[in-house]
Design a protein around this motif. Sequence first.
Motif, PDB file in Angstrom:
ATOM      1  N   PRO A   1      -3.162   7.487 -15.949  1.00 57.27           N
ATOM      2  CA  PRO A   1      -3.385   6.027 -15.933  1.00 57.27           C
ATOM      3  C   PRO A   1      -2.616   5.321 -14.808  1.00 57.27           C
ATOM      4  CG  PRO A   1      -2.971   6.778 -18.178  1.00 57.27           C
ATOM      5  CD  PRO A   1      -2.746   7.959 -17.281  1.00 57.27           C
ATOM      6  N   ASN A   2      -1.410   5.792 -14.531  1.00 56.64           N
ATOM      7  CA  ASN A   2      -0.642   5.222 -13.419  1.00 56.64           C
ATOM      8  C   ASN A   2      -1.359   5.427 -12.092  1.00 56.64           C
ATOM      9  OD1 ASN A   2       1.543   3.980 -14.486  1.00 56.64           O
ATOM     10  ND2 ASN A   2       3.054   5.535 -13.926  1.00 56.64           N
ATOM     11  N   ILE A   3      -1.851   6.650 -11.902  1.00 59.48           N
ATOM     12  CA  ILE A   3      -2.558   6.949 -10.652  1.00 59.48           C
ATOM     13  C   ILE A   3      -3.784   6.046 -10.532  1.00 59.48           C
ATOM     14  CG2 ILE A   3      -3.868   8.708  -9.381  1.00 59.48           C
ATOM     15  CD1 ILE A   3      -2.015  10.819 -10.619  1.00 59.48           C
ATOM     16  N   LYS A   4      -4.491   5.884 -11.636  1.00 58.76           N
ATOM     17  CA  LYS A   4      -5.695   5.056 -11.632  1.00 58.76           C
ATOM     18  C   LYS A   4      -5.367   3.607 -11.271  1.00 58.76           C
ATOM     19  CE  LYS A   4      -9.707   3.897 -14.345  1.00 58.76           C
ATOM     20  NZ  LYS A   4      -9.958   3.258 -15.603  1.00 58.76           N
ATOM     21  N   ASN A   5      -4.270   3.099 -11.844  1.00 56.93           N
ATOM     22  CA  ASN A   5      -3.876   1.711 -11.574  1.00 56.93           C
ATOM     23  C   ASN A   5      -3.462   1.471 -10.133  1.00 56.93           C
ATOM     24  OD1 ASN A   5      -4.347   0.552 -14.019  1.00 56.93           O
ATOM     25  ND2 ASN A   5      -2.310   0.989 -14.822  1.00 56.93           N
ATOM     26  N   CYS A   6      -2.982   2.513  -9.488  1.00 55.33           N
ATOM     27  CA  CYS A   6      -2.455   2.346  -8.131  1.00 55.33           C
ATOM     28  C   CYS A   6      -3.496   2.569  -7.055  1.00 55.33           C
ATOM     29  CB  CYS A   6      -1.301   3.316  -7.892  1.00 55.33           C
ATOM     30  SG  CYS A   6       0.185   2.830  -8.746  1.00 55.33           S
ATOM     31  N   THR A   7      -4.653   3.082  -7.436  1.00 49.97           N
ATOM     32  CA  THR A   7      -5.634   3.435  -6.409  1.00 49.97           C
ATOM     33  C   THR A   7      -6.941   2.684  -6.622  1.00 49.97           C
ATOM     34  OG1 THR A   7      -6.290   5.322  -7.775  1.00 49.97           O
ATOM     35  CG2 THR A   7      -4.698   5.749  -6.039  1.00 49.97           C
ATOM     36  N   ASP A   8      -7.796   2.677  -5.608  1.00 45.51           N
ATOM     37  CA  ASP A   8      -9.066   1.956  -5.708  1.00 45.51           C
ATOM     38  C   ASP A   8     -10.186   2.836  -6.256  1.00 45.51           C
ATOM     39  OD1 ASP A   8      -8.179  -0.577  -4.640  1.00 45.51           O
ATOM     40  OD2 ASP A   8      -7.900   0.508  -2.764  1.00 45.51           O
ATOM     41  N   LYS A   9     -10.049   4.126  -6.052  1.00 47.24           N
ATOM     42  CA  LYS A   9     -11.079   5.048  -6.529  1.00 47.24           C
ATOM     43  C   LYS A   9     -10.392   6.303  -7.012  1.00 47.24           C
ATOM     44  CE  LYS A   9     -15.573   4.936  -4.185  1.00 47.24           C
ATOM     45  NZ  LYS A   9     -16.232   5.459  -2.971  1.00 47.24           N
ATOM     46  N   ILE A  10     -10.880   6.858  -8.119  1.00 53.17           N
ATOM     47  CA  ILE A  10     -10.283   8.105  -8.592  1.00 53.17           C
ATOM     48  C   ILE A  10     -11.380   9.025  -9.089  1.00 53.17           C
ATOM     49  CG2 ILE A  10      -9.788   7.053 -10.859  1.00 53.17           C
ATOM     50  CD1 ILE A  10      -7.339   8.975 -11.040  1.00 53.17           C
ATOM     51  N   ASN A  11     -11.256  10.284  -8.753  1.00 57.07           N
ATOM     52  CA  ASN A  11     -12.222  11.258  -9.231  1.00 57.07           C
ATOM     53  C   ASN A  11     -11.511  12.559  -9.562  1.00 57.07           C
ATOM     54  OD1 ASN A  11     -14.774  12.320  -9.827  1.00 57.07           O
ATOM     55  ND2 ASN A  11     -14.826  13.321  -7.813  1.00 57.07           N
ATOM     56  N   ILE A  12     -11.783  13.081 -10.766  1.00 60.15           N
ATOM     57  CA  ILE A  12     -11.138  14.333 -11.162  1.00 60.15           C
ATOM     58  C   ILE A  12     -12.203  15.366 -11.499  1.00 60.15           C
ATOM     59  CG2 ILE A  12      -9.503  15.423 -12.760  1.00 60.15           C
ATOM     60  CD1 ILE A  12      -8.381  12.658 -13.357  1.00 60.15           C
ATOM     61  N   GLU A  13     -12.057  16.532 -10.925  1.00 60.39           N
ATOM     62  CA  GLU A  13     -12.911  17.649 -11.320  1.00 60.39           C
ATOM     63  C   GLU A  13     -11.988  18.744 -11.824  1.00 60.39           C
ATOM     64  OE1 GLU A  13     -15.194  18.654  -7.846  1.00 60.39           O
ATOM     65  OE2 GLU A  13     -15.882  16.576  -7.739  1.00 60.39           O
ATOM     66  N   SER A  14     -12.335  19.290 -12.981  1.00 60.36           N
ATOM     67  CA  SER A  14     -11.441  20.293 -13.537  1.00 60.36           C
ATOM     68  C   SER A  14     -12.213  21.349 -14.302  1.00 60.36           C
ATOM     69  CB  SER A  14     -10.431  19.605 -14.460  1.00 60.36           C
ATOM     70  OG  SER A  14      -9.455  20.534 -14.849  1.00 60.36           O
ATOM     71  N   LYS A  15     -11.789  22.592 -14.137  1.00 61.26           N
ATOM     72  CA  LYS A  15     -12.376  23.674 -14.923  1.00 61.26           C
ATOM     73  C   LYS A  15     -11.240  24.376 -15.649  1.00 61.26           C
ATOM     74  CE  LYS A  15     -16.774  25.048 -12.988  1.00 61.26           C
ATOM     75  NZ  LYS A  15     -17.027  25.077 -11.536  1.00 61.26           N
ATOM     76  N   VAL A  16     -11.406  24.491 -16.969  1.00 61.16           N
ATOM     77  CA  VAL A  16     -10.353  25.132 -17.757  1.00 61.16           C
ATOM     78  C   VAL A  16     -10.152  26.566 -17.276  1.00 61.16           C
ATOM     79  CG1 VAL A  16      -9.669  25.870 -20.086  1.00 61.16           C
ATOM     80  CG2 VAL A  16     -10.769  23.661 -19.738  1.00 61.16           C
ATOM     81  N   GLY A  17      -8.913  26.904 -17.017  1.00 59.21           N
ATOM     82  CA  GLY A  17      -8.583  28.254 -16.564  1.00 59.21           C
ATOM     83  C   GLY A  17      -8.725  28.441 -15.063  1.00 59.21           C
TER      84      GLY A  17
ATOM     85  N   ILE B   1       0.831  -1.205   0.000  1.00 59.74           N
ATOM     86  CA  ILE B   1       0.000   0.000   0.000  1.00 59.74           C
ATOM     87  C   ILE B   1       0.863   1.252   0.000  1.00 59.74           C
ATOM     88  CG2 ILE B   1      -1.663   1.292   1.410  1.00 59.74           C
ATOM     89  CD1 ILE B   1      -3.152  -1.254   1.739  1.00 59.74           C
ATOM     90  N   VAL B   2       1.969   1.198   0.728  1.00 62.98           N
ATOM     91  CA  VAL B   2       2.893   2.335   0.746  1.00 62.98           C
ATOM     92  C   VAL B   2       3.358   2.624  -0.682  1.00 62.98           C
ATOM     93  CG1 VAL B   2       5.139   3.170   1.534  1.00 62.98           C
ATOM     94  CG2 VAL B   2       3.724   1.799   3.068  1.00 62.98           C
ATOM     95  N   ARG B   3       3.699   1.542  -1.386  1.00 65.60           N
ATOM     96  CA  ARG B   3       4.209   1.675  -2.750  1.00 65.60           C
ATOM     97  C   ARG B   3       3.173   2.300  -3.671  1.00 65.60           C
ATOM     98  NH1 ARG B   3       7.884  -1.289  -6.247  1.00 65.60           N
ATOM     99  NH2 ARG B   3       6.893  -1.690  -8.233  1.00 65.60           N
ATOM    100  N   ARG B   4       1.945   1.781  -3.585  1.00 68.09           N
ATOM    101  CA  ARG B   4       0.876   2.328  -4.445  1.00 68.09           C
ATOM    102  C   ARG B   4       0.615   3.790  -4.137  1.00 68.09           C
ATOM    103  NH1 ARG B   4      -3.604  -1.657  -3.025  1.00 68.09           N
ATOM    104  NH2 ARG B   4      -4.943  -0.209  -4.151  1.00 68.09           N
TER     105      ARG B   4
END
Lengths: 313, 142, 118
Positions: free
Chosen positions: A282-298, A208-211
Motif C-alpha cells: 500500500p505504501n508503494i501504491k500511494n507513492c507512485t502513479d502506476k503500479i503493476n505486479i505479476e507473480s507466480k507462486v514458487g 519526487i525523490v521522496r516518493r
Amino acid sequence: MKKTVKLDKDTKYTKIQELTYELKVSNVMTNKVVTVTPGKTIYELRELFRTNRISGTPVVDKGKLIGIISIEDFIKCLAQGEMHTLISEKMTKRVKTLYADEPIIHAVRKFDQYGIGRFPVIEREGGKLVGIITKGDIIKGLLKKLEIEYHQEEIHRYRASHIFEDIIADSTSLILKYNIVGKDFNKAGECASGLKKTFYRLGIQPDIVRRAAIATYEAEMNIVVFTEGGRLTVSVEPQQIKIEADDSGPGIPDIKQAMQPGFSTASEWVRELGFGAGMGLPNIKNCTDKINIESKVGKGTHLETIIYLNNNA
Amino acid sequence: MLKLNRIVKELNLRVIVAHNIDKVVSGGYASDLLSDVIAHSQKDNIWITLQTHQNIVAVASLKELVGIIIVNGRMPEDETIKKAKQEKIPILVTELSTFEVVGRLYGLGVRGIKQGVSPCLSRRIGIPQNAGQPQKKRRVKS
Amino acid sequence: MTLKEIKKILKAEVIIGEDYLSMEVKMGCASDLMSDVLAYAKPDALLLTGLTNSQVIRTAEIVDIRAVCFIRGKKPDERTIKLAIEKNIVLLTTQMPMFESCGRLYKNGLASRLVKHK
C-alpha cells in the motif's frame, strides 16, 4: 496553549548553523592587525585610527597583548582634555579574547554576551596575537563560504539535470541497477539510500525523490524479507521514472489481498524488526502513479511502478 | 478515576469491540512491538498501537490490559475482532496518530509511568515519590 | 521546538549530535513500525521509537527526519550509531517509556500530524 513551531527557509537556516560550527575564527578574522604600544599618547592614536579607518586597536607590549583601546576611550579623553595621557593609563586592561581555532559560533555567543565591538584573536598555545574579529568579519566570512558552496552545487546540479538536453537521441533513459541481498537486514535500504542521493544529484524535485525513495525502500525490504535476493532496475526518462523489482522468491498467491493495508504474511521476527505490518505494498501504491505486479507462486515476483515527472526541468 | 468510555467520548474514538468499556484506566502504554508490551505494560493500561494482527488480543488478554486503541485509521482484521469479542477486550479505532492520541490522553490525566512503584525510574526521570497518591485531607481548624 | 528543549523535557541523553541541539523539529512521530514512518512522517519530525536497528536510521534518511529519540533507555549498537553519524542524524535516548515521552512533548507544545494524507 499549543504553540505552532514556525520555521522559514529552514534548510538555509541549518546550513548557516552548520557553517558557524565548521568555520573557525581564524578563517574569517582580519589577519593584519594594527596595534599600538602602551607608551604612545592618546593624541597619537588619532592619526592611527584615521589612516587605518579603524575604531579600536589592541595594545601590545613586546609581542604580548596587554589591553585594548577604542574610539570611545579616545572621545572621553578628548572631552576631558587628556589628550597627552599615555595609552597604558586609559586602555581596557582585562581584554576578552578569542582563540584562533574556536568555531565562530563561540564568537557569535561572545559578541552577544559582552556587547562589545571586537575581539583580539590569540593563539591557544603561547597567547600570541594573530588577528582581530568584528561582527562584520563573521557575516562576510559566512556569506563568502555560502557563495562558494552554492556555486559548486550549481555547477553539479547544472551538469546533472541537463543531461537529457545534452543528449541527442530519439529516446533517452538512464538506467540504474542495484542488486539486493536476501535476508541481510543490515544492508536493506542501501539501494534506496543510494537512489535518493543519485536523484538529488540529477536535480529531480524533492517531492519526487521522496516518493521514489520510499517506494524503492519498501520494494527492497520485501525482497530482503521474503526472498533470497533480487534486482532493482530504475529507469530515469525525461517524462517519468520507472522502478522495477524482480525476485525469484516464493511469489504472491493473491495480489489483491496483498494490496490490502494491514494484510501481511510476515513472521513475528520481521514484525519485531519494524516491518511486516502489511503496509509495504500500500505504501508503494500511494507513492507512485502506476503500479503493476505479476507473480507466480514458487517462481517469483515482478513489480513495476511509474512516477511521472510532470515538470519542465 | 478515568474510565475507558470517557476516553472514547473525549477522543471521539470508534468502538469496534465494546465489552468491558466502563473499566477504569490505570495508565497508558504505547508500542507497536508485542515483546515490549509483554515485558513492560501494566495491568489495566490502555494500549496504543497500529498493529491490527490478532496477536494483539492475545497480548492484551495476557497482560490484562483495559483496551486497545488502533491508530492511523487502520482497521483490525476480522480474526482480531472475533478474538477480542471472545476475550472481552475493547477495541477502539481512530484516524489520529500515536503521538496525537497519547498527547490527548496525557491531557486527560493518563500517565505512562506507574507512579510511586519504581522509585529508581521515578528518580531518574524526576517524579516525586508520592505523586499520584491521594493526599491526606487537611483538617480546617475551626 | 529545539532539540535542546526536547532533551530537557525528556531528561534525555545525547548519543550523537551534541553540536546540533539548536536544531528545530516541527512535529513528533511515535512509531515502532518503519513502514508507518515512511507513510506518514513529515520532514524535520522527531522520531520517537523503541526500535534500535539500522533500519531506523535508513528510514529517517529516506523521509528527511534528522533527529531520533530512543525510548525506555534503549541504545543502538555501534553499527547503527556509525550509520547515523554518516547520515548526519542526531540520536537521543530517554529513560521514559513511549507514552510518557509523547505525553510530555505534546503537553509542551510539540505538534503532531493531525490529518491523514492520501
